[in-house]
Motif scaffolding. Structure first.
Motif, PDB file in Angstrom:
ATOM      1  N   SER A 105       0.829  -1.204   0.000  1.00 33.76           N
ATOM      2  CA  SER A 105       0.000   0.000   0.000  1.00 33.76           C
ATOM      3  C   SER A 105       0.863   1.254   0.000  1.00 33.76           C
ATOM      4  CB  SER A 105      -0.908   0.024   1.231  1.00 33.76           C
ATOM      5  OG  SER A 105      -1.825  -1.046   1.196  1.00 33.76           O
ATOM      6  N   LYS A 106       0.391   2.261  -0.701  1.00 31.94           N
ATOM      7  CA  LYS A 106       1.048   3.567  -0.705  1.00 31.94           C
ATOM      8  C   LYS A 106       0.458   4.373   0.450  1.00 31.94           C
ATOM      9  CE  LYS A 106       2.212   7.411  -3.771  1.00 31.94           C
ATOM     10  NZ  LYS A 106       1.936   8.065  -5.083  1.00 31.94           N
ATOM     11  N   ILE A 107       1.302   4.709   1.452  1.00 30.62           N
ATOM     12  CA  ILE A 107       0.825   5.317   2.694  1.00 30.62           C
ATOM     13  C   ILE A 107       1.227   6.782   2.771  1.00 30.62           C
ATOM     14  CG2 ILE A 107       0.961   5.242   5.221  1.00 30.62           C
ATOM     15  CD1 ILE A 107       1.599   2.244   4.959  1.00 30.62           C
ATOM     16  N   ALA A 108       0.249   7.648   3.043  1.00 30.84           N
ATOM     17  CA  ALA A 108       0.509   9.069   3.281  1.00 30.84           C
ATOM     18  C   ALA A 108       0.585   9.321   4.777  1.00 30.84           C
ATOM     19  CB  ALA A 108      -0.605   9.920   2.676  1.00 30.84           C
ATOM     20  N   ILE A 109       1.495  10.210   5.188  1.00 25.60           N
ATOM     21  CA  ILE A 109       1.574  10.657   6.577  1.00 25.60           C
ATOM     22  C   ILE A 109       0.974  12.058   6.634  1.00 25.60           C
ATOM     23  CG2 ILE A 109       3.046  11.102   8.561  1.00 25.60           C
ATOM     24  CD1 ILE A 109       2.964   8.158   7.581  1.00 25.60           C
ATOM     25  N   ALA A 110      -0.037  12.215   7.481  1.00 29.30           N
ATOM     26  CA  ALA A 110      -0.757  13.484   7.573  1.00 29.30           C
ATOM     27  C   ALA A 110      -0.817  13.932   9.028  1.00 29.30           C
ATOM     28  CB  ALA A 110      -2.168  13.345   6.997  1.00 29.30           C
ATOM     29  N   THR A 111      -0.886  15.243   9.228  1.00 24.61           N
ATOM     30  CA  THR A 111      -0.929  15.799  10.565  1.00 24.61           C
ATOM     31  C   THR A 111      -1.678  17.129  10.509  1.00 24.61           C
ATOM     32  OG1 THR A 111       0.461  16.398  12.473  1.00 24.61           O
ATOM     33  CG2 THR A 111       1.327  16.927  10.295  1.00 24.61           C
ATOM     34  N   ASP A 112      -1.553  17.932  11.573  1.00 26.84           N
ATOM     35  CA  ASP A 112      -2.158  19.259  11.577  1.00 26.84           C
ATOM     36  C   ASP A 112      -1.086  20.313  11.855  1.00 26.84           C
ATOM     37  OD1 ASP A 112      -1.750  19.273  14.402  1.00 26.84           O
ATOM     38  OD2 ASP A 112      -3.701  18.331  14.715  1.00 26.84           O
ATOM     39  N   THR A 113      -1.473  21.572  11.840  1.00 29.01           N
ATOM     40  CA  THR A 113      -0.485  22.641  11.966  1.00 29.01           C
ATOM     41  C   THR A 113      -0.010  22.847  13.400  1.00 29.01           C
ATOM     42  OG1 THR A 113      -2.332  24.237  11.953  1.00 29.01           O
ATOM     43  CG2 THR A 113      -1.126  23.916   9.888  1.00 29.01           C
ATOM     44  N   CYS A 114      -0.388  21.957  14.307  1.00 21.14           N
ATOM     45  CA  CYS A 114       0.183  21.964  15.661  1.00 21.14           C
ATOM     46  C   CYS A 114       1.491  21.191  15.721  1.00 21.14           C
ATOM     47  CB  CYS A 114      -0.807  21.348  16.652  1.00 21.14           C
ATOM     48  SG  CYS A 114      -2.294  22.330  16.895  1.00 21.14           S
ATOM     49  N   CYS A 115       1.963  20.684  14.593  1.00 18.95           N
ATOM     50  CA  CYS A 115       3.031  19.683  14.584  1.00 18.95           C
ATOM     51  C   CYS A 115       4.444  20.246  14.632  1.00 18.95           C
ATOM     52  CB  CYS A 115       2.894  18.795  13.344  1.00 18.95           C
ATOM     53  SG  CYS A 115       3.335  19.642  11.817  1.00 18.95           S
ATOM     54  N   GLY A 116       4.619  21.552  14.813  1.00 22.27           N
ATOM     55  CA  GLY A 116       5.972  22.093  14.884  1.00 22.27           C
ATOM     56  C   GLY A 116       6.677  22.169  13.554  1.00 22.27           C
ATOM     57  N   MET A 117       5.913  22.204  12.468  1.00 25.04           N
ATOM     58  CA  MET A 117       6.469  22.415  11.129  1.00 25.04           C
ATOM     59  C   MET A 117       5.670  23.493  10.427  1.00 25.04           C
ATOM     60  SD  MET A 117       7.142  18.758   9.290  1.00 25.04           S
ATOM     61  CE  MET A 117       7.174  17.294  10.308  1.00 25.04           C
ATOM     62  N   ASN A 118       6.318  24.235   9.549  1.00 26.81           N
ATOM     63  CA  ASN A 118       5.576  25.138   8.674  1.00 26.81           C
ATOM     64  C   ASN A 118       5.264  24.400   7.367  1.00 26.81           C
ATOM     65  OD1 ASN A 118       7.783  25.505   6.724  1.00 26.81           O
ATOM     66  ND2 ASN A 118       8.777  26.729   8.307  1.00 26.81           N
ATOM     67  N   PRO A 119       4.400  24.944   6.546  1.00 26.96           N
ATOM     68  CA  PRO A 119       4.006  24.216   5.329  1.00 26.96           C
ATOM     69  C   PRO A 119       5.155  23.884   4.392  1.00 26.96           C
ATOM     70  CG  PRO A 119       2.428  25.958   5.801  1.00 26.96           C
ATOM     71  CD  PRO A 119       3.569  26.149   6.763  1.00 26.96           C
ATOM     72  N   ASP A 120       6.151  24.779   4.288  1.00 30.89           N
ATOM     73  CA  ASP A 120       7.287  24.500   3.401  1.00 30.89           C
ATOM     74  C   ASP A 120       8.082  23.299   3.889  1.00 30.89           C
ATOM     75  OD1 ASP A 120       6.619  26.610   1.751  1.00 30.89           O
ATOM     76  OD2 ASP A 120       8.010  28.024   2.698  1.00 30.89           O
ATOM     77  N   GLU A 121       8.300  23.215   5.209  1.00 34.00           N
ATOM     78  CA  GLU A 121       9.039  22.088   5.755  1.00 34.00           C
ATOM     79  C   GLU A 121       8.240  20.796   5.588  1.00 34.00           C
ATOM     80  OE1 GLU A 121      11.536  20.803   9.753  1.00 34.00           O
ATOM     81  OE2 GLU A 121       9.918  22.266   9.942  1.00 34.00           O
ATOM     82  N   ALA A 122       6.938  20.874   5.846  1.00 34.28           N
ATOM     83  CA  ALA A 122       6.097  19.686   5.670  1.00 34.28           C
ATOM     84  C   ALA A 122       6.159  19.188   4.224  1.00 34.28           C
ATOM     85  CB  ALA A 122       4.658  20.006   6.069  1.00 34.28           C
ATOM     86  N   ALA A 123       6.090  20.120   3.282  1.00 31.35           N
ATOM     87  CA  ALA A 123       6.149  19.746   1.866  1.00 31.35           C
ATOM     88  C   ALA A 123       7.492  19.099   1.527  1.00 31.35           C
ATOM     89  CB  ALA A 123       5.902  20.973   1.000  1.00 31.35           C
ATOM     90  N   LYS A 124       8.559  19.618   2.125  1.00 31.32           N
ATOM     91  CA  LYS A 124       9.893  19.059   1.870  1.00 31.32           C
ATOM     92  C   LYS A 124       9.971  17.592   2.279  1.00 31.32           C
ATOM     93  CE  LYS A 124      13.330  19.848   4.698  1.00 31.32           C
ATOM     94  NZ  LYS A 124      14.417  20.512   5.481  1.00 31.32           N
TER      95      LYS A 124
END
Length: 291
Positions: free
Chosen positions: A2-21
């Motif tokens: 299975s192809k698995i995505a890891i998802a979270t919310d903006t409480c996770c200590g990352m900004n969107p650019d870092e999450a995208a990276k």
């Protein structure tokens, strides 16, 4: 496989650019500010938030609406077979329990795995990155979920605040305690260990509050994490609200206390900032997963 995505919310200590990276999907957390809904990193920046707060706006935190969560998952499932979703601690928000309820729907059966990871900010960040590593190493979604829940309490956050105003406003301390604390210029040290934001120590100065936080980390390593303070055993990180100059100085102090570690520094998420305001400093420790 299975192809698995890891998802979270903006409480996770990352900004969107870092999450995208890192290839992490991130759901924006909503805030009600003077009766209008804003979303972190969408139409609410850190600077805008603190400007609202300084001007005395009525700010309350909220969980994402069920429709927002399901739309988020549906978008991801167009490209992935399964999602491991890691929301902020269930002890600090009902968003985790709501997500678990939504994931129990037949539509998401076997597709969405919600992790009650009991973490927030840079400790949540560690869990999200660990989940990504596990997925890249072909762990199943259920195995990732089980491992993150097994280790959910293996972290601590210590925070000292510059003002008692917002703790009083949010009902976290009584008005009398706030008045006495302000009069005596007491710096409270707060703690998050999986559940709610709790009192830990009181200090008369910022310098002493910082020492209490570092001592708290050392005690956790000694008493909970086997006494090994090396990067092979624990992850040390720090965070702050708004004041980057104070944060840079704090990072130097944390680095000096733990010279072998590469210290990650990220702003505290706005959910926490709502309750503590500007000028807060935090340090965290998490038991390292060997994946």
């Amino acid at each position: 496989m299975s192809k698995i995505a890891i998802a979270t919310d903006t409480c996770c200590g990352m900004n969107p650019d870092e999450a995208a990276k890192y290839g992490i999907e991130m759901l924006p957390m909503p805030f009600d500010i003077d009766g209008k809904i804003y979303h972190e990193y969408v139409d609410l920046t850190q600077a805008q938030f603190y400007d609202f707060q300084e001007k005395g706006a009525d700010i309350t935190t909220s969980q994402p609406a069920p429709g927002e969560v399901m739309d988020f998952w549906d978008r991801i499932l167009k490209d992935y077979d399964q999602i491991v979703y890691i929301p902020m601690s269930s002890g600090l928000s009902s968003s985790c329990s709501t997500a678990k309820m939504l994931a129990s729907d037949e539509k998401y059966d076997g597709k969405v795995f919600v992790v009650n990871n009991q973490r927030i900010s840079v400790t949540q960040r560690s869990s999200v990155l660990d989940a990504k590593t596990m997925a890249d190493k072909d762990w199943t979604a259920q195995q990732i979920c089980d491992e993150l829940e097994r280790t959910k309490l293996e972290s601590s956050i210590y925070i000292t605040v510059d003002t008692l105003k917002y703790l009083k406003k949010g009902g976290r301390i009584t008005p009398a305690a706030a008045a006495v604390g302000t009069l005596l210029r007491v710096k409270p040290v707060l703690q998050i260990q999986g559940e709610k934001l709790d009192a830990y120590k009181l200090a008369r100065t910022y310098k002493l509050a910082k020492q209490e936080m570092l001592d708290g980390i050392r005690k956790d390593i000694a008493n909970r994490f086997g006494g090994d303070a090396s990067p092979d055993n624990v992850v040390i990180a720090m965070s702050y609200t708004y004041d980057t100059a104070a944060a840079d100085q704090w990072k130097q102090e944390v680095q000096a206390a733990f010279p072998d570690h590469e210290i990650v520094m990220e702003p505290l998420c706005l959910v926490i900032a709502t309750h503590i305001g500007k000028g807060a400093l935090a340090v965290t420790v998490s038991k390292k997963l060997h994946i």
